[in-house]
Design an enzyme around this catalytic site. Structure first.
Site, PDB file in Angstrom:
ATOM      1  N   TYR A 157       0.861  -1.189   0.000  1.00 27.12           N
ATOM      2  CA  TYR A 157       0.000   0.000   0.000  1.00 27.12           C
ATOM      3  C   TYR A 157       0.897   1.238   0.000  1.00 27.12           C
ATOM      4  O   TYR A 157       1.677   1.447   0.934  1.00 27.12           O
ATOM      5  CB  TYR A 157      -0.906   0.020   1.239  1.00 27.12           C
ATOM      6  CG  TYR A 157      -1.866   1.191   1.201  1.00 27.12           C
ATOM      7  CD1 TYR A 157      -3.056   1.108   0.497  1.00 27.12           C
ATOM      8  CD2 TYR A 157      -1.564   2.389   1.841  1.00 27.12           C
ATOM      9  CE1 TYR A 157      -3.929   2.189   0.421  1.00 27.12           C
ATOM     10  CE2 TYR A 157      -2.426   3.474   1.778  1.00 27.12           C
ATOM     11  CZ  TYR A 157      -3.607   3.364   1.067  1.00 27.12           C
ATOM     12  OH  TYR A 157      -4.468   4.435   0.987  1.00 27.12           O
ATOM     13  N   ASP A 238       9.439   3.296   0.926  1.00 26.35           N
ATOM     14  CA  ASP A 238       8.252   3.987   1.431  1.00 26.35           C
ATOM     15  C   ASP A 238       8.269   3.825   2.949  1.00 26.35           C
ATOM     16  O   ASP A 238       7.863   2.799   3.489  1.00 26.35           O
ATOM     17  CB  ASP A 238       7.000   3.356   0.809  1.00 26.35           C
ATOM     18  CG  ASP A 238       5.710   3.963   1.364  1.00 26.35           C
ATOM     19  OD1 ASP A 238       5.774   4.672   2.385  1.00 26.35           O
ATOM     20  OD2 ASP A 238       4.646   3.700   0.789  1.00 26.35           O
ATOM     21  N   LYS A 265       2.506  10.756   7.403  1.00 27.63           N
ATOM     22  CA  LYS A 265       1.937  10.425   8.710  1.00 27.63           C
ATOM     23  C   LYS A 265       2.464  11.342   9.817  1.00 27.63           C
ATOM     24  O   LYS A 265       2.170  12.515   9.806  1.00 27.63           O
ATOM     25  CB  LYS A 265       2.233   8.963   9.048  1.00 27.63           C
ATOM     26  CG  LYS A 265       1.735   7.956   8.003  1.00 27.63           C
ATOM     27  CD  LYS A 265       0.279   7.642   8.150  1.00 27.63           C
ATOM     28  CE  LYS A 265      -0.135   6.461   7.294  1.00 27.63           C
ATOM     29  NZ  LYS A 265      -1.567   6.337   7.125  1.00 27.63           N
TER      30      LYS A 265
HETATM   31  C1  LIG Z   1       3.164   2.718   3.641  1.00 28.07           C
HETATM   32  C2  LIG Z   1       2.225   3.819   3.259  1.00 28.07           C
HETATM   33  N1  LIG Z   1       2.531   4.599   2.217  1.00 28.07           N
HETATM   34  C3  LIG Z   1       1.729   5.609   1.842  1.00 28.07           C
HETATM   35  C4  LIG Z   1       0.553   5.861   2.506  1.00 28.07           C
HETATM   36  C5  LIG Z   1      -0.344   6.976   2.039  1.00 28.07           C
HETATM   37  O1  LIG Z   1      -0.317   8.030   2.926  1.00 28.07           O
HETATM   38  P1  LIG Z   1      -1.532   9.088   2.964  1.00 28.07           P
HETATM   39  O2  LIG Z   1      -2.696   8.363   3.535  1.00 28.07           O
HETATM   40  O3  LIG Z   1      -1.016  10.195   3.811  1.00 28.07           O
HETATM   41  O4  LIG Z   1      -1.768   9.513   1.563  1.00 28.07           O
HETATM   42  C6  LIG Z   1       0.199   5.080   3.599  1.00 28.07           C
HETATM   43  C7  LIG Z   1      -1.068   5.334   4.324  1.00 28.07           C
HETATM   44  O5  LIG Z   1      -1.535   4.554   5.095  1.00 28.07           O
HETATM   45  C8  LIG Z   1       1.049   4.027   3.977  1.00 28.07           C
HETATM   46  O6  LIG Z   1       0.734   3.219   4.996  1.00 28.07           O
END
Ligand SMILES: Cc1ncc(COP(=O)(O)O)c(C=O)c1O
Length: 435
Positions: A157, A238, A265
């Protein structure tokens, strides 16, 4: 023995009886929001709770119940809901004027704090979310390499339009994604060889978060580093969630430097933000003082409230020492859960690392997404409902995120709730997993 279906129905009917105001609010919201909802992950049957206030590590709902907040805004609420230092920073920023349409000291300071902290960051750029950070990182990789293909992992994700939970998603951006299996060293190396010099980047969560809080194997991540270097593709970590783990995220913990890192986050102290960054050479391609620089836009990239809250959070609260202490305290809790489950011989396991936990119905750690059984998935709604009814707010998929304002009493209560669940449902869990 009662069936899983009737156990879930029973829990849901107690939940409905206990939450009439949340139910009415959900019905009202459904008039102008599809299904009453504007963020799919927050939906669960029979209807989600409506929260009205937060205090430290606790939340209050519309029907007057108080919860220990282990949803922790899916890791973003690391600082809880009422940190005085963060509130003061936001107030100070507000007093000086918002939406100034100019550079301010806050983004300069927060960028400096992040670059000091994360080994692979010499320069960063801010944006508005983790999704946007990943979109920018992927687009940057495509622009810099002149290649199109992007390697991602099944059940990863990376944001609302870059997600592979249970396969490709209808709303994904139309990039040329190639999929491999997380923690599958040989299979992934084979895919990289096959794609070869068409590959722009590999993007990977060092811990597969939404896919079950599965720790990335050090050798697997090392192979990605080596292979991307060999073929001239970029490696993107990520760390939107995992940057909170220890003083320097997973990259600091395992000593692997990606080319680009994405963040989000908690780095805005609980307010919306995101960032992507890497070496000065690579990020220098965004330098507007250079001819032909890549242009990166975003009205709210440096919004002062998020930047100011982030500065206060990273400099005055989540210091490297605090991050280390929090990591150890949280990991001791996770391990204590596993000791408790093992002592009861109940097939439950707290997967993940430290403050990022996912409860799986299994006796052993989950090392790849394919290890998550259909039975495990089917038990999640029961766990979720029963924990809510016991005052423990967890994600509907079984994740728990710990936060800094939590005290031992919160973790003791969380352990007790999970223990009660294990005692009550052990035979049913065994039956479901055996089917
Ligand atoms: C690993 C990871 N990358 C990216 C995101 C996306 O972040 P946002 O919800 O701030 O767009 C999330 C959100 O849960 C995430 O867990």
């Amino acid at each position: 023995m009662e069936s899983l279906k009737s156990a879930i129905e029973n829990a849901q009917s107690r939940y409905v009886a206990a939450n009439p105001r949340s139910q009415a609010a959900d019905e009202d919201a459904s008039r102008s929001l599809p299904g009453g909802n504007t963020r799919t992950v927050l939906f669960y049957e029979p209807f989600p709770l409506t929260m009205v206030a937060g205090d430290g590590a606790e939340l209050m709902d519309l029907d007057g119940h108080r919860y220990i907040d282990c949803v922790g805004e899916y890791s973003a609420a690391l600082f809880g809901h009422s940190d005085a230092v963060i509130k003061a920073a936001i107030h100070e920023a507000l007093e000086c004027g918002v939406t100034m349409g100019a550079q301010t000291r806050y983004e300069r300071e927060l960028a400096g704090l992040l670059c000091e902290r994360y080994p692979a960051l010499e320069q960063v750029r801010f944006c508005n979310s983790g999704t946007e950070a990943n979109l920018m990182a992927l687009s940057t990789a495509r622009a810099l390499t002149g290649r199109d293909k992007l390697l991602v992992f099944n059940d990863a994700y990376h944001g609302g339009v870059i997600k592979f939970l249970g396969g490709r998603c209808a709303l994904n951006v139309p990039f040329d994604f190639v999929l491999a299996d997380y923690n599958d060293i040989d299979g992934t190396a084979g895919v990289i060889d096959q794609v070869g010099d068409e590959l722009a980047a590999v993007v990977v969560e060092p811990i597969l978060g939404a896919g079950g809080n599965i720790q990335g194997n050090r050798q697997f991540l090392g192979m990605l580093r080596q292979k991307t270097e060999e073929i001239g593709a970029l490696l993107i970590f990520d760390e939107v969630k995992t940057a909170r783990l220890g003083p320097a995220g997973v990259q600091g913990m395992i000593g692997i430097k990606p080319d680009l890192t994405t963040l989000g986050k908690f780095i805005g102290g609980g307010l919306p933000t995101g960032a992507f960054g890497g070496s000065a050479e690579l990020m220098g391609r965004f330098n507007p003082k250079q001819k032909g620089a890549l242009a990166h836009a975003g009205t709210f990239n440096n919004n002062v409230c998020s930047m100011a809250a982030g500065c206060a959070a990273m400099s005055n609260i989540y210091t490297p020492q605090r991050a280390t202490e929090f990591f150890d305290w949280s990991e001791a809790f996770r391990l204590s859960l596993n000791e408790m489950f093992a002592a009861k011989a109940v097939p439950m396991y707290a997967n993940g690392l430290s403050s990022m936990i996912a409860i799986h119905f299994s006796s052993k750690p989950t090392k790849k997404p394919a290890d998550i059984s259909a039975g495990c998935r089917s038990l999640r709604p029961l766990l979720h409902m029963e924990l809510l009814l016991d005052g423990l707010l967890v994600c509907s998929r079984g994740d728990l995120f710990l936060s800094l304002p939590m005290e031992d009493k919160h973790l003791d209560q969380a352990r007790t709730s999970l223990e009660k669940f294990a005692d009550r449902y052990k035979p049913l869990i065994e039956q479901v997993l055996a089917a």
